[in-house]
Design a protein around this motif. Structure first.
Motif, PDB file in Angstrom:
ATOM      1  N   ALA A 107       0.837  -1.208   0.000  1.00 22.82           N
ATOM      2  CA  ALA A 107       0.000   0.000   0.000  1.00 22.82           C
ATOM      3  C   ALA A 107       0.873   1.261   0.000  1.00 22.82           C
ATOM      4  CB  ALA A 107      -0.927  -0.009   1.212  1.00 22.82           C
ATOM      5  N   ALA A 108       1.918   1.262   0.848  1.00 28.55           N
ATOM      6  CA  ALA A 108       2.826   2.412   0.910  1.00 28.55           C
ATOM      7  C   ALA A 108       3.542   2.606  -0.423  1.00 28.55           C
ATOM      8  CB  ALA A 108       3.839   2.220   2.032  1.00 28.55           C
ATOM      9  N   ALA A 109       3.970   1.507  -1.035  1.00 28.65           N
ATOM     10  CA  ALA A 109       4.651   1.583  -2.327  1.00 28.65           C
ATOM     11  C   ALA A 109       3.713   2.150  -3.396  1.00 28.65           C
ATOM     12  CB  ALA A 109       5.153   0.207  -2.740  1.00 28.65           C
ATOM     13  N   VAL A 168      14.608   1.419  -1.022  1.00 25.38           N
ATOM     14  CA  VAL A 168      15.247   1.816   0.238  1.00 25.38           C
ATOM     15  C   VAL A 168      14.286   1.578   1.402  1.00 25.38           C
ATOM     16  CG1 VAL A 168      16.153   3.772   1.550  1.00 25.38           C
ATOM     17  CG2 VAL A 168      16.775   3.495  -0.857  1.00 25.38           C
ATOM     18  N   LEU A 169      12.996   1.891   1.207  1.00 30.10           N
ATOM     19  CA  LEU A 169      11.978   1.654   2.241  1.00 30.10           C
ATOM     20  C   LEU A 169      11.890   0.167   2.581  1.00 30.10           C
ATOM     21  CD1 LEU A 169       9.639   2.708   4.012  1.00 30.10           C
ATOM     22  CD2 LEU A 169       8.130   2.368   2.032  1.00 30.10           C
ATOM     23  N   TYR A 170      12.006  -0.674   1.562  1.00 30.92           N
ATOM     24  CA  TYR A 170      11.982  -2.128   1.757  1.00 30.92           C
ATOM     25  C   TYR A 170      13.118  -2.584   2.675  1.00 30.92           C
ATOM     26  CZ  TYR A 170      12.647  -7.054   0.443  1.00 30.92           C
ATOM     27  OH  TYR A 170      12.827  -8.411   0.462  1.00 30.92           O
ATOM     28  N   VAL A 171      14.310  -2.063   2.420  1.00 28.92           N
ATOM     29  CA  VAL A 171      15.469  -2.423   3.248  1.00 28.92           C
ATOM     30  C   VAL A 171      15.299  -1.884   4.675  1.00 28.92           C
ATOM     31  CG1 VAL A 171      17.963  -2.147   3.548  1.00 28.92           C
ATOM     32  CG2 VAL A 171      17.011  -2.559   1.262  1.00 28.92           C
ATOM     33  N   LEU A 172      14.862  -0.630   4.794  1.00 23.92           N
ATOM     34  CA  LEU A 172      14.686  -0.023   6.120  1.00 23.92           C
ATOM     35  C   LEU A 172      13.601  -0.738   6.925  1.00 23.92           C
ATOM     36  CD1 LEU A 172      14.935   3.798   5.292  1.00 23.92           C
ATOM     37  CD2 LEU A 172      16.638   2.360   6.422  1.00 23.92           C
ATOM     38  N   THR A 173      12.498  -1.103   6.268  1.00 25.89           N
ATOM     39  CA  THR A 173      11.426  -1.839   6.945  1.00 25.89           C
ATOM     40  C   THR A 173      11.936  -3.178   7.462  1.00 25.89           C
ATOM     41  OG1 THR A 173       9.762  -0.817   5.502  1.00 25.89           O
ATOM     42  CG2 THR A 173       9.105  -2.796   6.686  1.00 25.89           C
TER      43      THR A 173
END
Length: 226
Positions: free
Chosen positions: A190-192, A209-214
């Motif tokens: 949803a965020a993506a 980057v969000l994927y890695v940080l999550t």
């Protein structure tokens, strides 16, 4: 397509490959036809789609940008051939590490429900986003970075390391469609989707980057307090 200056079209082909890669395992499980040969063939296809093809895009990024925006060509434009020869070395290293990452994945029993190291499709999407940004959102294209062969080479080496790093990452594999047990996956998707609607192709590297940080946050949350 990359060698004929059609990087945006090549990028869309890689996106199509990522979509098929997402559904092929699911189809195999639904049809109960998953086997070792299929797993190996899948990885061989991934080396081409998410290793070699993105590497070709990296090699031609600079010449592609100036071909569609000739007015911005700098004096270094005449040295593109030598630049591409330099980048070819670093891009080839990334292809090798993509193959190593896939070989590790095929033989690592810990990666049945999650990943260790950045998956090759995610790495490929990060790379091809630059071709799409150059074509559709050139005002955000980091040409000052792309012009520097050593900078691009450093990025290739960093991405190569991330492919085989010991970093645990959650997998976007839905074994069932219910929300329970898939909370993180649905929230991330949803965020993506929101980011892509807002920022278009610029959102792709942000999503990676969000994927890695999550994943880092989830791993930190799972660690028992000492």
């Amino acid at each position: 397509m990359s060698f004929h200056g059609q990087l945006a079209a090549a990028a869309f082909c890689i996106i199509a490959a990522a979509v098929f890669d997402f559904f092929d395992g699911m189809a195999a499980r639904l049809l109960k036809s998953n086997n070792i040969i299929g797993k190996d063939l899948d990885s061989l296809a991934d080396v081409v789609s998410f290793g070699a093809a993105p590497a070709f895009i990296i090699v031609h990024l600079k010449s592609y940008y100036y071909s569609i925006h000739p007015a911005e060509a700098s004096p270094n434009y005449l040295h593109i051939s030598f630049y591409e020869e330099q980048i070819m070395v670093f891009a080839f290293i990334m292809v090798v590490f993509s193959a190593i990452r896939l070989a590790i994945f095929n033989n690592d029993t810990r990666q049945s429900t999650s990943f260790i190291g950045v998956p090759t499709p995610a790495n490929a999407l990060f790379i091809i986003s630059f071709a799409l940004i150059a074509n559709y959102q050139p005002q955000y294209f980091p040409i000052s970075v792309i012009e520097n062969a050593w900078m691009v080479g450093g990025i290739c080496l960093f991405l190569s390391y991330m492919l085989v790093s010991p970093l645990p990452l959650f997998a976007l594999k839905f074994k069932q469609w219910g929300f329970k047990g898939n909370e993180v996956r649905y929230l991330f998707v949803a965020a993506a989707a929101v980011l892509i609607l807002l920022f278009k192709f610029v959102a792709i590297p942000i999503v990676i980057v969000l994927y890695v940080l999550t994943s880092l946050i989830l791993n930190f949350a799972k660690k028992p307090n000492v």
